[in-house]
Design an enzyme around this catalytic site. Structure first.
Site, short mmCIF file in Angstrom:
data_model
loop_
_atom_site.label_atom_id
_atom_site.label_comp_id
_atom_site.label_asym_id
_atom_site.label_seq_id
_atom_site.Cartn_x
_atom_site.Cartn_y
_atom_site.Cartn_z
N ASN A 403 0.85 -1.19 0.00
CA ASN A 403 0.00 0.00 0.00
C ASN A 403 0.88 1.25 0.00
O ASN A 403 1.72 1.43 0.89
CB ASN A 403 -0.89 0.03 1.24
CG ASN A 403 -1.81 1.25 1.26
OD1 ASN A 403 -2.73 1.35 0.47
ND2 ASN A 403 -1.53 2.20 2.14
N GLU A 404 0.72 2.07 -1.01
CA GLU A 404 1.38 3.36 -1.11
C GLU A 404 2.90 3.34 -0.95
O GLU A 404 3.46 4.03 -0.10
CB GLU A 404 0.75 4.34 -0.11
CG GLU A 404 -0.75 4.47 -0.31
CD GLU A 404 -1.35 5.71 0.34
OE1 GLU A 404 -0.73 6.26 1.25
OE2 GLU A 404 -2.45 6.12 -0.09
N ASN A 462 -5.39 5.42 -4.60
CA ASN A 462 -5.83 6.09 -3.38
C ASN A 462 -5.74 7.59 -3.64
O ASN A 462 -4.67 8.11 -3.93
CB ASN A 462 -4.89 5.77 -2.21
CG ASN A 462 -4.88 4.28 -1.85
OD1 ASN A 462 -5.66 3.50 -2.37
ND2 ASN A 462 -3.98 3.90 -0.95
N TYR A 464 -7.28 11.72 -2.55
CA TYR A 464 -8.02 12.53 -1.58
C TYR A 464 -8.27 13.97 -2.05
O TYR A 464 -8.16 14.89 -1.28
CB TYR A 464 -7.29 12.49 -0.22
CG TYR A 464 -7.45 11.12 0.42
CD1 TYR A 464 -8.59 10.80 1.12
CD2 TYR A 464 -6.48 10.14 0.25
CE1 TYR A 464 -8.78 9.53 1.67
CE2 TYR A 464 -6.65 8.87 0.80
CZ TYR A 464 -7.80 8.58 1.50
OH TYR A 464 -7.98 7.32 2.04
N TYR A 468 -7.47 16.24 1.44
CA TYR A 468 -6.12 16.76 1.70
C TYR A 468 -5.75 17.83 0.68
O TYR A 468 -4.93 18.70 0.95
CB TYR A 468 -5.07 15.64 1.68
CG TYR A 468 -5.27 14.62 2.78
CD1 TYR A 468 -5.30 15.03 4.12
CD2 TYR A 468 -5.42 13.27 2.51
CE1 TYR A 468 -5.48 14.11 5.14
CE2 TYR A 468 -5.61 12.35 3.52
CZ TYR A 468 -5.64 12.78 4.83
OH TYR A 468 -5.84 11.86 5.83
N GLU A 500 -9.16 3.98 -2.44
CA GLU A 500 -9.39 4.88 -1.30
C GLU A 500 -9.87 6.23 -1.77
O GLU A 500 -9.27 6.84 -2.66
CB GLU A 500 -8.10 5.09 -0.49
CG GLU A 500 -7.68 3.91 0.34
CD GLU A 500 -6.49 4.19 1.26
OE1 GLU A 500 -6.25 5.37 1.62
OE2 GLU A 500 -5.78 3.23 1.60
N TRP A 545 -12.87 4.83 1.60
CA TRP A 545 -12.03 4.83 2.81
C TRP A 545 -12.77 5.58 3.88
O TRP A 545 -12.99 6.75 3.72
CB TRP A 545 -10.67 5.48 2.54
CG TRP A 545 -9.73 5.27 3.69
CD1 TRP A 545 -9.38 6.17 4.65
CD2 TRP A 545 -9.03 4.05 3.99
NE1 TRP A 545 -8.52 5.59 5.55
CE2 TRP A 545 -8.29 4.29 5.16
CE3 TRP A 545 -8.99 2.78 3.41
CZ2 TRP A 545 -7.50 3.31 5.76
CZ3 TRP A 545 -8.19 1.82 4.01
CH2 TRP A 545 -7.46 2.09 5.16
N LYS A 564 -12.80 8.86 8.85
CA LYS A 564 -13.34 8.71 7.49
C LYS A 564 -14.34 7.55 7.39
O LYS A 564 -14.82 7.25 6.30
CB LYS A 564 -12.21 8.53 6.47
CG LYS A 564 -11.34 9.78 6.35
CD LYS A 564 -10.42 9.76 5.15
CE LYS A 564 -9.50 10.94 5.15
NZ LYS A 564 -8.46 10.90 6.21
C1 GCB Z 1 -4.07 6.74 2.87
C2 GCB Z 1 -3.65 5.50 3.57
C3 GCB Z 1 -4.56 5.16 4.75
C4 GCB Z 1 -4.91 6.42 5.52
C5 GCB Z 1 -5.65 7.37 4.58
C6 GCB Z 1 -6.04 8.69 5.26
O1 GCB Z 1 -3.73 6.98 1.75
O2 GCB Z 1 -3.53 4.39 2.72
O3 GCB Z 1 -3.91 4.24 5.56
O4 GCB Z 1 -5.67 6.15 6.66
O5 GCB Z 1 -4.83 7.67 3.49
O6 GCB Z 1 -7.15 8.80 5.76
O7 GCB Z 1 -5.21 9.59 5.31
#
Ligand code: GCB
Length: 609
Positions: A403-404, A462, A464, A468, A500, A545, A564
């Site tokens: 992951n990442e 993933n 955001y 973010y 995610e 997520w 989340k």
């Molecule tokens: C991500 C991660 C995850 C975090 C999420 C977040 O990319 O894979 O483990 O919890 O972001 O909420 O920041």
């Protein structure tokens, strides 16, 4: 290694309960030989994490070593048997002694291990079991660890979490899954691997590969209902095939499992028997689609965590039942075991209830400045143990092997090291399993040139936007999302699973305008992401997520938990849960309509499915 099951020839004793416990802050235990007995008035429940159980004793944020001890009686009926200890998982590793004698260790968390106790114990007598648990991680462990000092050296002191962790979930320590004593004949099956195929539209093929503990010339008998084969073991191994006429293939709609019975015969005597539930099904990636038994599936579901108040990461059977109930209620059909292997009980449930699983290796935010040859060997060993544990589960449709990676965007990832690493690891993974696609969850900072993307069967993203980045600007967020999806599809020509997306949300916060942390904002963001994702022909699913709020290490950007979840940590629904339930219900109906249309077309033109 076979998961302990009581059968007519196998006996299993569950060692769950209260164990004597002692914290070893100064790491003196081994030097002072605590394996010969230690004094403590503290007790702890097994399975369970120590953090919340013993918070008042100072263990909430504890990272380090701790010792567990318990006495058991080995029943007289175990006389002459092979006696073994099976431990579901210890985070993040354990050393084990019996009556003061060292019997073995497991260097990984999240994975089961089995140790032979036969030379160390006597039937009818008491034994003292001592387990040293340590939840420290290092640069070369899986997952990688981080120290307080690293944040300073790397000039990013504001990223420091407590306890320090390279990941956004709490580093719970302890014996997290059950401990079992197992007794079998000295000659017994040590592994049974099952591969299934759909032979014609009505028959199912089952290939079996099994190993036994001894090279004694025994006969293996395998049966599914009336279909039986008997084959001699050769040097402790056997391969065999069964054909199931008119088989009912395993799918989400009909999660039919057959009981495979395996017996080991010495002459006419059955000296070992074991039963396992198998599902006959095939998974493929073809023409940018994910196919289950030749039919397109679109994944709807979540990234989850094993996390609960007080239990921590400890096996929590009622929560498994509850979470599957909620997944069915919300019309989900899948989840990813982010970011580590979950207890096998999750997979047993998924097999039975037709939920698809992406099983993930605990490799999280790998930093390639700190990745060595040993790291790769450890990563491979982890993968091998995970694949061997989960191979027979029909619900497991894909492997996520990381992951990442390159979460920090380090340049070392792009100088050839990243490419060599994934080439080697994906080749290794494909040697172990040719039947399931492989993926790696991609982080934005690794860029579109992420070498991992080259080697996977489908891309996992993933992202955001709207959280973010571009907070509270959903138009901009979804526009960037749409453009980026098209760009990645163009660059790689591979199907994309969205692994995610989401927004932290405090249950009970509301607003009429786009306002971070409110239930409306989370609901809108999820709805709009789903619209974009579903509008692209190359996407194979959407995993929100996260399923539920979960505890994280302490940091100023987390209010005790990552919020989340579309359910709270105690599983109350937020607004987004109702939104998803409705969206995914529509998608189900749309799929059914589409399927009916396709079936009618096939029938009309006499195309086989
Ligand atoms: C991500 C991660 C995850 C975090 C999420 C977040 O990319 O894979 O483990 O919890 O972001 O909420 O920041």
């Amino acid at each position: 290694m076979l998961k302990p099951n009581t059968t007519s020839t196998r006996a299993v004793i569950d060692c769950s309960g209260f164990w004597k416990f002692k914290i070893d802050r100064e790491n003196n235990g081994e030097r002072e030989h605590w394996e010969n007995g230690f004094s403590s008035i503290m007790d702890i429940a097994v399975p369970g994490s120590w953090n919340e159980q013993l918070a008042e004793a100072g263990l909430m944020n504890y990272v380090g070593a701790a010792w567990y001890e318990k006495e058991f009686v080995i029943p007289k009926t175990f006389e002459g048997k092979s006696i073994r200890l099976y431990i579901g998982s210890v985070d993040f590793g354990a050393k084990v002694w019996v009556n003061g004698c060292f019997v073995g260790e497991q260097v990984f968390g999240f994975l089961p291990f089995e140790l032979n106790l036969t030379p160390f114990v006597k039937a009818g007598e008491k034994v003292r079991l001592t387990i040293r648990v340590c939840n420290e991680l290092s640069d070369e462990s899986v997952p990688q660890g981080i120290s307080q000092r690293d944040y300073v050296l790397e000039n990013r002191v504001r990223d420091e979490t407590f306890p320090p962790a390279r990941f956004d979930f709490f580093p719970f320590g302890g014996i997290q899954r059950p401990v079992y004593l197992v007794a079998t004949d000295v000659s017994h099956f040590t592994s049974i691997k099952v591969q299934t195929h759909l032979l014609t539209s009505s028959d199912g093929g089952v290939s079996i590969f099994a190993t036994a503990s001894q090279s004694e010339s025994l006969v293996a008998r395998f049966s599914i209902g009336e279909v039986v084969v008997q084959v001699p073991m050769e040097n402790g191994t056997v391969a065999s095939n069964l054909v199931i006429p008119n088989c009912l293939a395993w799918s989400c709609e009909t999660p039919h499992c057959y009981t495979l019975r395996a017996e080991l015969l010495r002459g006419d005597e059955i000296i070992d028997d074991y039963e396992l539930l198998i599902g006959i099904r095939e998974v493929k990636i073809e023409n940018n689609q994910l196919l289950l038994n030749g039919k397109r599936v679109f994944l709807k579901g979540f990234g989850k965590h094993e996390d609960a108040p007080i239990h921590g990461r400890g096996l929590n059977l009622p929560q498994i039942v509850k979470d599957f109930g909620l997944m069915k209620w919300i019309n989900a059909n899948s989840f990813r075991t982010s970011h580590y292997p979950y207890a096998e009980e999750w997979l047993d449930f998924a097999d039975k209830h037709g939920i698809l699983v992406i099983s993930e290796v605990a490799d999280i935010s790998r930093d390639f400045r700190k990745t060595s040859t040993t790291s790769l060997l450890n990563h491979k060993a982890f993968l091998e143990q995970l694949f061997s544990r989960d191979f027979n589960h029909p619900s497991v449709i894909a492997w996520s092997i990381s992951n990442e990676p390159s979460y920090l965007g380090e340049s070392e990832y792009h100088d050839g090291r990243g490419e060599a690493y994934w080439k080697d690891l994906t080749e290794f993974a494909r040697q172990l399993d040719q039947t399931r696609p492989i993926t790696i969850a991609h982080v934005q900072r690794a860029t579109h040139q992420d070498p991992a993307l080259k080697f996977v069967d489908f891309i996992s993203l993933n992202r955001y936007y709207g959280w973010y980045e571009n907070p509270a600007q959903l138009d901009l967020a979804t526009q960037r999302l749409s453009e980026e999806l098209d760009e990645i599809a163009r660059l790689y020509g591979k199907p994309i699973l969205f692994t995610e997306f989401g927004a932290d949300t405090i249950a009970g916060f509301h607003s009429t305008t786009d306002q971070l942390f409110t239930e409306e904002y989370q609901s809108n963001l999820i709805r709009r992401y789903c619209q974009v994702i579903e509008s692209k022909p190359y996407t194979i699913g959407e995993h929100v997520w996260n399923f539920a709020d979960f505890r994280t290490p302490q940091h100023h950007r987390r209010v005790v938990m990552n919020l989340k979840g579309v359910f709270t940590r105690t599983r109350e629904p937020k607004l987004a849960a109702f939104t998803l339930k409705e969206l995914w219900q529509q998608k189900n109906s749309a799929n059914t309509l589409l399927k009916e249309k396709h079936d009618a077309h096939r029938e009309k033109h006499q195309i086989s499915p």
